[in-house]
Design a protein around this motif. Structure first.
Motif, mmCIF file in Angstrom:
data_model
loop_
_atom_site.group_PDB
_atom_site.id
_atom_site.type_symbol
_atom_site.label_atom_id
_atom_site.label_comp_id
_atom_site.label_asym_id
_atom_site.label_seq_id
_atom_site.Cartn_x
_atom_site.Cartn_y
_atom_site.Cartn_z
ATOM 1 N N ARG A 155 0.824 -1.211 0.000
ATOM 2 C CA ARG A 155 0.000 0.000 0.000
ATOM 3 C C ARG A 155 0.856 1.259 0.000
ATOM 4 O O ARG A 155 0.520 2.258 -0.648
ATOM 5 N N LEU A 158 2.660 1.263 -3.673
ATOM 6 C CA LEU A 158 1.775 1.382 -4.824
ATOM 7 C C LEU A 158 1.039 2.712 -4.870
ATOM 8 O O LEU A 158 0.927 3.324 -5.942
ATOM 9 N N VAL A 159 0.514 3.175 -3.738
ATOM 10 C CA VAL A 159 -0.277 4.417 -3.752
ATOM 11 C C VAL A 159 0.117 5.375 -2.629
ATOM 12 O O VAL A 159 -0.573 6.355 -2.368
ATOM 13 N N ASP A 161 0.187 5.031 0.709
ATOM 14 C CA ASP A 161 -0.835 5.020 1.752
ATOM 15 C C ASP A 161 -0.253 5.462 3.094
ATOM 16 O O ASP A 161 0.707 4.880 3.591
ATOM 17 N N THR A 304 2.624 -0.311 -11.034
ATOM 18 C CA THR A 304 1.569 0.674 -10.822
ATOM 19 C C THR A 304 0.375 -0.057 -10.201
ATOM 20 O O THR A 304 0.309 -1.289 -10.238
ATOM 21 N N PRO A 305 -0.572 0.676 -9.618
ATOM 22 C CA PRO A 305 -1.679 0.008 -8.916
ATOM 23 C C PRO A 305 -2.425 -1.011 -9.774
ATOM 24 O O PRO A 305 -2.692 -2.121 -9.324
ATOM 25 N N HIS A 306 -2.773 -0.643 -11.030
ATOM 26 C CA HIS A 306 -3.514 -1.585 -11.875
ATOM 27 C C HIS A 306 -2.659 -2.784 -12.252
ATOM 28 O O HIS A 306 -3.132 -3.924 -12.226
ATOM 29 N N THR A 312 -7.306 -4.098 -3.985
ATOM 30 C CA THR A 312 -7.670 -2.868 -3.293
ATOM 31 C C THR A 312 -7.604 -1.656 -4.222
ATOM 32 O O THR A 312 -8.291 -0.659 -3.989
ATOM 33 N N TYR A 313 -6.788 -1.747 -5.283
ATOM 34 C CA TYR A 313 -6.562 -0.576 -6.137
ATOM 35 C C TYR A 313 -7.020 -0.805 -7.565
ATOM 36 O O TYR A 313 -6.372 -0.406 -8.521
ATOM 37 N N LYS A 317 -9.369 5.628 -10.465
ATOM 38 C CA LYS A 317 -8.554 6.759 -10.015
ATOM 39 C C LYS A 317 -7.082 6.381 -9.870
ATOM 40 O O LYS A 317 -6.213 7.250 -9.862
ATOM 41 N N TYR A 318 -6.780 5.101 -9.765
ATOM 42 C CA TYR A 318 -5.391 4.654 -9.694
ATOM 43 C C TYR A 318 -4.918 4.313 -11.113
ATOM 44 O O TYR A 318 -4.829 3.160 -11.500
ATOM 45 N N TYR A 322 0.289 6.276 -12.309
ATOM 46 C CA TYR A 322 0.164 6.776 -10.937
ATOM 47 C C TYR A 322 1.505 6.716 -10.207
ATOM 48 O O TYR A 322 2.204 5.722 -10.238
#
Length: 429
Positions: A155, A158-159, A161, A304-306, A312-313, A317-318, A322
């Protein structure tokens, strides 16, 4: 014959090491504060799209580290660092850059805990002091949503968090976290805050934690920890801007960063380099991680998130680019460059924007490290949410990354790198 090398920590007080000529070499072309690499200076001047920031480097507090990587006939990497306006004494707010050292040290700490605890073991977090929050034991059917060290690191990488960072800051404890950074050779680094409105005293207190089997049996637990004394600020008193906001109220004084986290650009660059090239690190500074740990880090530093398939992602929007400011900026419509993998960590807060990255390009068989930070706060007011991230900062970083990508694609090399470890197929989470 022995060669004189610079320690990978690349600190202002760089230690000189003697190692065999066959070992990875790390050479600083411009080690002195304020001394710019001629190559870097001339290369930046070829890009008119960077001129707005380059013409006002003091205003934007720009710092850049570009590290060339040249492989020898045995594919051993040798590093040459070029710097532009580098000054470890110039404070910038590292924001989410601190998530990388916390991730690294969390993986390392797992190896000190009893078997069978690993990064997939369910972790619970208790409460023992004010400004603490809990994460009770739970074993949800979706393993991506379990509270584990591995998922917290995913988390963060990747984004970016913040809650995941808080959990691992608490898992480590403020004193062990900072003691280990000192042991590894980063005296200018200090991580003393959660990403939460907690004061200096409450950040010294960290939560009790426990690890559990899927059925809920307790495998291991640690009591709450307290650091008797917050580590001293490495730079002394630090203030920025000419005013700041608290809610709707404007305070006409500079904002005080003295008690904030500190992570100089050379240090976070060295930490990323050590995560990706552990054999280039002197043994005293090498993290105690396994081959599986390094593979895990490579996977989530570049994904990347995808692309991660981390459920979770999955939301739109991800987007694909990103958290890859160098080269892509922050454009949802940006398409991934064929053959390019970027392994990086970013920071964005209080007008400071930073990206620290390793580029591996299988199309042109090139690689390099690039780190940059700039300050985009033209009105000089902190916490007013009026920063030029979109209009200046992200576009500057995108153009900067593309400039070096193109330069490295053309730069002659005696030996092309074998980038296989960086392009192995990523396993499903």
């Amino acid at each position: 014959m022995k060669a004189v090398l610079f320690s990978i920590s690349m600190l202002a007080t760089t230690a000189v090491l003697a190692q065999s000529a066959a070992a990875p070499q790390i050479k600083a072309v411009s080690a002195a504060v304020g001394e710019d690499s001629r190559l870097l200076d001339s290369l930046l001047r070829t890009a008119p799209q960077l001129s707005q920031v380059l013409a006002h480097t003091d205003q934007y507090q720009l710092q850049i580290i570009y590290t060339q990587i040249n492989r020898d006939s045995h594919n051993v990497p040798h590093f040459t660092r070029h710097t532009y306006h580098l000054n470890p004494q110039q404070y910038f707010n590292p924001a989410s850059l601190v998530k990388l050292p916390v991730a690294l040290l969390s993986l390392e700490k797992l190896h000190t805990l009893p078997s069978p605890i690993n990064r997939s073991t369910i972790m619970s977090t208790g409460v023992a002091w004010r400004c603490q929050t809990s994460v009770p034991f739970a074993a949800p059917a979706d393993s991506d949503r379990q509270a584990t060290v591995g998922n917290y690191i995913k988390r963060m990488l990747l984004v970016s968090d913040n809650l995941a960072y808080n959990r691992l800051y608490e898992f480590l404890g403020q004193k062990p976290l900072n003691d280990r950074l000192q042991q590894l050779g980063y005296p200018g680094s200090r991580i003393v805050r959660r990403f939460a409105p907690c004061d200096t005293a409450t950040n010294r207190h960290t939560n009790p934690i426990a690890f559990h089997s899927p059925s809920g049996d307790t495998l291991y637990k640690e009591p709450a920890k307290i650091n008797p004394r917050t580590p001293a600020p490495p730079l002394g008193p630090v203030f920025a801007g000419h005013a700041y906001k608290v809610g709707s109220r404007l305070i006409h004084h500079p904002y005080d960063f003295t008690t904030a986290n500190n992570l100089p650009l050379p240090d976070i660059t060295a930490l990323l380099q050590s995560a990706l090239f552990p054999d280039a690190v002197p043994s005293a500074q090498r993290l105690k991680l396994s081959a599986a740990d390094y593979s895990f880090l490579r996977q989530y530093l570049h994904l990347t998130p995808h692309a991660s398939h981390f459920s979770t992602y999955a939301a739109p929007k991800y987007f694909d680019a990103y958290k890859k400011y160098l080269y892509y900026g922050r454009q949802p419509e940006a398409q991934p460059q064929a053959g390019l993998r970027i392994f990086n960590i970013v920071g964005m807060s209080h007008g400071y924007l930073a990206d620290v990255a390793y580029f591996a390009d299988s199309l042109h068989q090139s690689e390099f490290l690039l780190s940059a930070v700039l300050y985009v706060n033209q009105d000089g007011i902190i916490n007013d949410a009026n920063y030029e991230y979109d209009t200046i900062g992200e576009s500057f970083l995108a153009q900067l990354g593309q400039l070096f990508y193109q330069y490295e694609a053309r730069r002659p090399r005696q030996y092309r790198p074998d980038l296989t470890p960086f392009f192995q197929k990523d396993p499903q989470p």
